[in-house]
Enzyme design. Structure first.
Site, short mmCIF file in Angstrom:
data_model
loop_
_atom_site.label_atom_id
_atom_site.label_comp_id
_atom_site.label_asym_id
_atom_site.label_seq_id
_atom_site.Cartn_x
_atom_site.Cartn_y
_atom_site.Cartn_z
N GLY A 11 0.78 -1.23 0.00
CA GLY A 11 0.00 0.00 0.00
C GLY A 11 0.82 1.28 0.00
CG ASN A 13 2.13 3.13 -5.79
OD1 ASN A 13 2.56 4.14 -6.33
ND2 ASN A 13 2.71 1.95 -5.93
CE LYS A 90 -6.68 -12.93 -4.63
NZ LYS A 90 -6.37 -14.34 -4.81
CG ASN A 106 -3.09 -1.20 -12.41
OD1 ASN A 106 -2.92 -1.33 -11.19
ND2 ASN A 106 -2.44 -1.94 -13.29
CG HIS A 108 2.62 -2.63 -15.14
ND1 HIS A 108 2.27 -3.85 -14.62
CD2 HIS A 108 3.70 -2.84 -15.93
CE1 HIS A 108 3.12 -4.76 -15.06
NE2 HIS A 108 3.98 -4.18 -15.87
CG ASP A 149 -0.30 -5.25 -16.76
OD1 ASP A 149 -0.85 -4.76 -15.76
OD2 ASP A 149 0.52 -6.18 -16.71
CD GLU A 178 5.35 1.75 -9.01
OE1 GLU A 178 4.29 1.50 -8.43
OE2 GLU A 178 6.21 0.87 -9.24
C1 GRF Z 1 3.77 -1.37 -7.41
O1 GRF Z 1 5.02 -1.68 -7.93
C2 GRF Z 1 2.79 -1.16 -8.54
O2 GRF Z 1 3.38 -0.71 -9.71
C3 GRF Z 1 2.25 -2.55 -8.76
O3 GRF Z 1 2.21 -3.14 -7.48
C4 GRF Z 1 3.15 -2.50 -6.63
C5 GRF Z 1 2.39 -2.05 -5.44
O4 GRF Z 1 3.22 -1.55 -4.42
N1 GRF Z 1 0.96 -2.52 -9.42
P1 GRF Z 1 2.54 -0.88 -3.16
O5 GRF Z 1 1.56 -1.91 -2.56
O6 GRF Z 1 1.84 0.35 -3.60
O7 GRF Z 1 3.65 -0.61 -2.19
#
Ligand code: GRF
Length: 197
Positions: A11, A13, A90, A106, A108, A149, A178
């Site tokens: 979590g 991000n 999921k 999303n 990636h 994706d 990110e």
């Molecule tokens: C990130 O690398 C994102 O790009 C991918 O899953 C990871 C999630 O990391 N979809 P976090 O849970 O936000 O730390």
């Protein structure tokens, strides 16, 4: 703009976005976290931020259609405008997909369409980047299409690959980007600078 997060693990991000909402960078209100796994840092982070959490998974709802229904109900009851996938492992069910068409974002950890698709997650992405001899990688924020994706790209950020890089080092460097790219994209969506179809 009300945000509904779906996360499975760390979590980080989601945290960057919560912080961005808190300090006024993003004009949006986080409204709920739906997590499939109760024992995660994502859940801890949400609780610390007073964000309501729902644990919904194959144990709470063994039938996939009823799980999809429960996720959709939780999002609808929280009056979500946008679903923010933040490391959600999921697949989104067809009911939720249809109800939130073009309203599911999303992130990636690669420059899509490179190094995306089924099985491309976590360190596997960064290993593949190194094996391909890329000199640059990055992160992509995109809308969710019907495949993994896929869907229109909203923003990308590049990250250099250095000689001697390990997948772990690259993962950290990309994750750092990110945490800028995802809040920035949401801030632009909220301001109308990025228009969703
Ligand atoms: C990130 O690398 C994102 O790009 C991918 O899953 C990871 C999630 O990391 N979809 P976090 O849970 O936000 O730390």
């Amino acid at each position: 703009m009300k945000l509904g997060f779906l996360a499975s693990h760390g979590g980080s991000n989601m945290q960057a976005i919560l912080d961005g909402c808190d300090d006024g960078w993003i004009s949006a209100t986080p409204a709920i976290l739906i997590c499939n796994n109760p024992n995660t840092q994502a859940v801890e982070r949400a609780q610390l931020a007073d964000l309501p959490v729902r644990i919904l998974n194959g144990k709470t709802h063994p039938d996939p259609e009823s799980l999809d229904h429960a996720i959709l109900d939780a999002l609808t009851n929280a009056r979500i405008d946008l679903i923010v996938l933040a490391g959600f492992m999921k697949k989104i069910g067809p009911l939720t997909m249809a109800a939130f068409r073009n309203r599911i974002v999303n992130i990636h950890p690669s420059l899509l369409p490179k190094f995306g698709g089924q099985g491309m997650y976590g360190l596997r992405v960064h290993k593949a980047v190194l094996e391909a001899g890329e000199i640059e990688t990055g992160a992509t924020v995109h809308l969710i299409g019907s495949q993994y994706d896929e869907g229109p790209i909203l923003q990308q950020a590049t990250v250099p690959v250095y000689p001697g890089d390990t997948p772990e080092a690259l993962q950290l460097r990309v994750l750092d980007q990110e945490h800028q790219l995802y809040p920035d994209t949401l801030a632009k969506i909220a301001r109308g600078e990025i228009e969703l179809p």
